[in-house]
Scaffold this active site. Structure first.
Site, mmCIF file in Angstrom:
data_model
loop_
_atom_site.group_PDB
_atom_site.id
_atom_site.type_symbol
_atom_site.label_atom_id
_atom_site.label_comp_id
_atom_site.label_asym_id
_atom_site.label_seq_id
_atom_site.Cartn_x
_atom_site.Cartn_y
_atom_site.Cartn_z
ATOM 1 N N ARG A 197 0.845 -1.182 0.000
ATOM 2 C CA ARG A 197 0.000 0.000 0.000
ATOM 3 C C ARG A 197 0.890 1.245 0.000
ATOM 4 O O ARG A 197 2.035 1.189 0.430
ATOM 5 C CB ARG A 197 -0.924 0.005 1.216
ATOM 6 C CG ARG A 197 -1.826 -1.221 1.310
ATOM 7 C CD ARG A 197 -2.602 -1.216 2.620
ATOM 8 N NE ARG A 197 -3.502 -2.360 2.725
ATOM 9 C CZ ARG A 197 -3.153 -3.553 3.222
ATOM 10 N NH1 ARG A 197 -1.920 -3.738 3.662
ATOM 11 N NH2 ARG A 197 -4.019 -4.547 3.279
ATOM 12 N N LYS B 175 -1.370 -2.415 7.399
ATOM 13 C CA LYS B 175 -2.736 -2.308 7.899
ATOM 14 C C LYS B 175 -3.001 -3.338 8.990
ATOM 15 O O LYS B 175 -2.625 -4.493 8.875
ATOM 16 C CB LYS B 175 -3.709 -2.521 6.729
ATOM 17 C CG LYS B 175 -5.160 -2.225 7.033
ATOM 18 C CD LYS B 175 -5.983 -2.374 5.775
ATOM 19 C CE LYS B 175 -7.452 -2.069 6.029
ATOM 20 N NZ LYS B 175 -8.258 -2.207 4.791
ATOM 21 N N HIS C 128 -2.583 2.341 -5.657
ATOM 22 C CA HIS C 128 -3.264 1.084 -5.342
ATOM 23 C C HIS C 128 -3.489 0.242 -6.595
ATOM 24 O O HIS C 128 -3.654 -0.977 -6.490
ATOM 25 C CB HIS C 128 -4.598 1.367 -4.648
ATOM 26 C CG HIS C 128 -4.937 0.374 -3.591
ATOM 27 N ND1 HIS C 128 -4.259 0.281 -2.390
ATOM 28 C CD2 HIS C 128 -5.874 -0.609 -3.553
ATOM 29 C CE1 HIS C 128 -4.778 -0.692 -1.654
ATOM 30 N NE2 HIS C 128 -5.754 -1.244 -2.341
ATOM 31 N N ARG D 138 -0.929 -2.376 -6.816
ATOM 32 C CA ARG D 138 -1.227 -3.495 -5.915
ATOM 33 C C ARG D 138 -2.208 -4.457 -6.581
ATOM 34 O O ARG D 138 -2.019 -5.674 -6.546
ATOM 35 C CB ARG D 138 -1.800 -2.938 -4.609
ATOM 36 C CG ARG D 138 -2.172 -3.973 -3.557
ATOM 37 C CD ARG D 138 -2.581 -3.236 -2.279
ATOM 38 N NE ARG D 138 -3.252 -4.080 -1.317
ATOM 39 C CZ ARG D 138 -2.620 -4.825 -0.416
ATOM 40 N NH1 ARG D 138 -1.307 -4.859 -0.376
ATOM 41 N NH2 ARG D 138 -3.302 -5.547 0.456
ATOM 42 N N HIS E 72 -3.481 -9.827 2.969
ATOM 43 C CA HIS E 72 -4.932 -9.957 3.055
ATOM 44 C C HIS E 72 -5.321 -10.743 4.303
ATOM 45 O O HIS E 72 -4.575 -11.604 4.775
ATOM 46 C CB HIS E 72 -5.483 -10.674 1.815
ATOM 47 C CG HIS E 72 -5.477 -9.829 0.591
ATOM 48 N ND1 HIS E 72 -5.505 -10.352 -0.685
ATOM 49 C CD2 HIS E 72 -5.439 -8.482 0.429
ATOM 50 C CE1 HIS E 72 -5.488 -9.367 -1.572
ATOM 51 N NE2 HIS E 72 -5.451 -8.231 -0.909
ATOM 52 N N TYR F 72 -9.651 -11.218 -6.988
ATOM 53 C CA TYR F 72 -8.857 -10.996 -8.192
ATOM 54 C C TYR F 72 -9.081 -12.095 -9.219
ATOM 55 O O TYR F 72 -8.997 -11.866 -10.419
ATOM 56 C CB TYR F 72 -7.374 -10.895 -7.836
ATOM 57 C CG TYR F 72 -7.057 -9.644 -7.058
ATOM 58 C CD1 TYR F 72 -6.911 -8.424 -7.699
ATOM 59 C CD2 TYR F 72 -6.934 -9.674 -5.675
ATOM 60 C CE1 TYR F 72 -6.634 -7.266 -6.993
ATOM 61 C CE2 TYR F 72 -6.668 -8.522 -4.953
ATOM 62 C CZ TYR F 72 -6.520 -7.324 -5.621
ATOM 63 O OH TYR F 72 -6.255 -6.172 -4.920
#
Length: 289
Positions: A148, A175, A239, A242, A265, A274
């Site tokens: 990120r 995160k 992003h 990413r 994730h 995805y």
């Protein structure tokens, strides 16, 4: 001290005496980026509903939800999720007597992920046409690590460790307070080494002219300038790199578990979006023509 009644007869002592205190407690521990976004969302709520949090009703929240019609669907969802989260938190700490946010339905927006996945050719063109060494390394780092923008800005030289074969290991703190270790190519490692010079271990990997770490708006400008230089008309953000990293890796046979771990994730379900965003098969192959 005041108390609030929770389900099953549980009693909790009131932990806040004002909206400001409840909001401050709610924001505690969140990243600077998240705090800015949530603060903006809650300011919008408080401008619409001019009454203290404990007095907000479901009707207030539904009216607030309707007032967000001018925002993009994803922004509506994020703003309402922030409002629900704060109201739930204020209930849990005994500041509010009822959790009216639990009854508010937040509709899922249309999934537009496929629109934000650039082709491998587009990503390659953006990277290769950037002739500023630092900016070129930023683009390649975003793509190879899938990090990120906040994680990229936070990188220090102590986070980059050499590995056998000229590779490097990058430690990313991101995160949710999660740390992950990702392996990057010899090519990127060499680019980073050329940038480092005599910088110490606590110096930022990607500094501004002042020597301090680049901030997120600066990285956005780097990305948008590079995309424009490559002839990409879409408004590309960091992003998108990413998204491209995850999608291209899966397309090329990477284990979904590796993609999950490298991107940080929370579950394989998150990573699987995805796969669904770029199907490799279609019904047309099985229909009579």
């Amino acid at each position: 001290m005041d108390t609030a009644i929770l389900p099953l007869g549980t009693v909790i002592r009131r932990q806040a005496d004002s909206d400001e205190q409840a909001i401050r407690l709610w924001l505690h521990g969140k990243s600077a980026h998240s705090q800015r976004a949530y603060t903006s969302d809650i300011e919008r709520l408080r401008s619409f509903v001019v009454r203290p949090l404990p007095q907000i009703t479901l009707d207030d929240l539904q009216g607030f939800a309707d007032s967000l019609a001018d925002l993009a669907p994803a922004s509506q969802k994020r703003t309402l999720a922030a409002a629900k989260s704060l109201i739930t938190f204020s209930f849990k700490i005994g500041y509010s007597t009822f959790n009216v946010g639990a009854a508010l339905t937040v509709r899922k927006p249309k999934n537009t992920l496929a629109e934000r996945i650039l082709s491998h050719e587009d990503i390659t063109r953006i990277i290769e046409r950037e002739d500023n060494p630092r900016n070129h390394a930023i683009l390649r780092a975003l793509y190879e690590t899938g990090c990120r923008v906040s994680e990229l800005c936070g990188l220090k030289w102590r986070d980059v460790q050499p590995r056998d074969g000229g590779l490097a290991q990058v430690t990313i703190f991101g995160k949710g307070g999660k740390t992950r270790h990702v392996l990057v190519s010899q090519r990127l490692h060499e680019e980073l080494c050329r940038l480092r010079g005599s910088s110490g271990t606590d110096a930022p990997v990607f500094p501004s002219k002042s020597g301090r770490a680049l901030d997120q708006p600066a990285v956005f400008r780097v990305i948008q300038g590079a995309a424009k230089g490559a002839g990409i008309e879409q408004r590309v953000s960091p992003h998108w790199f990413r998204h491209a990293a995850a999608s291209h890796a899966l397309d090329n046979g990477a284990p979904i578990s590796l993609v999950k771990e490298q991107l940080g994730h929370s579950s394989l379900e998150v990573t699987s979006v995805y796969v669904h965003a770029r199907p490799t098969d279609g019904l047309f192959k099985f229909l009579n023509r």
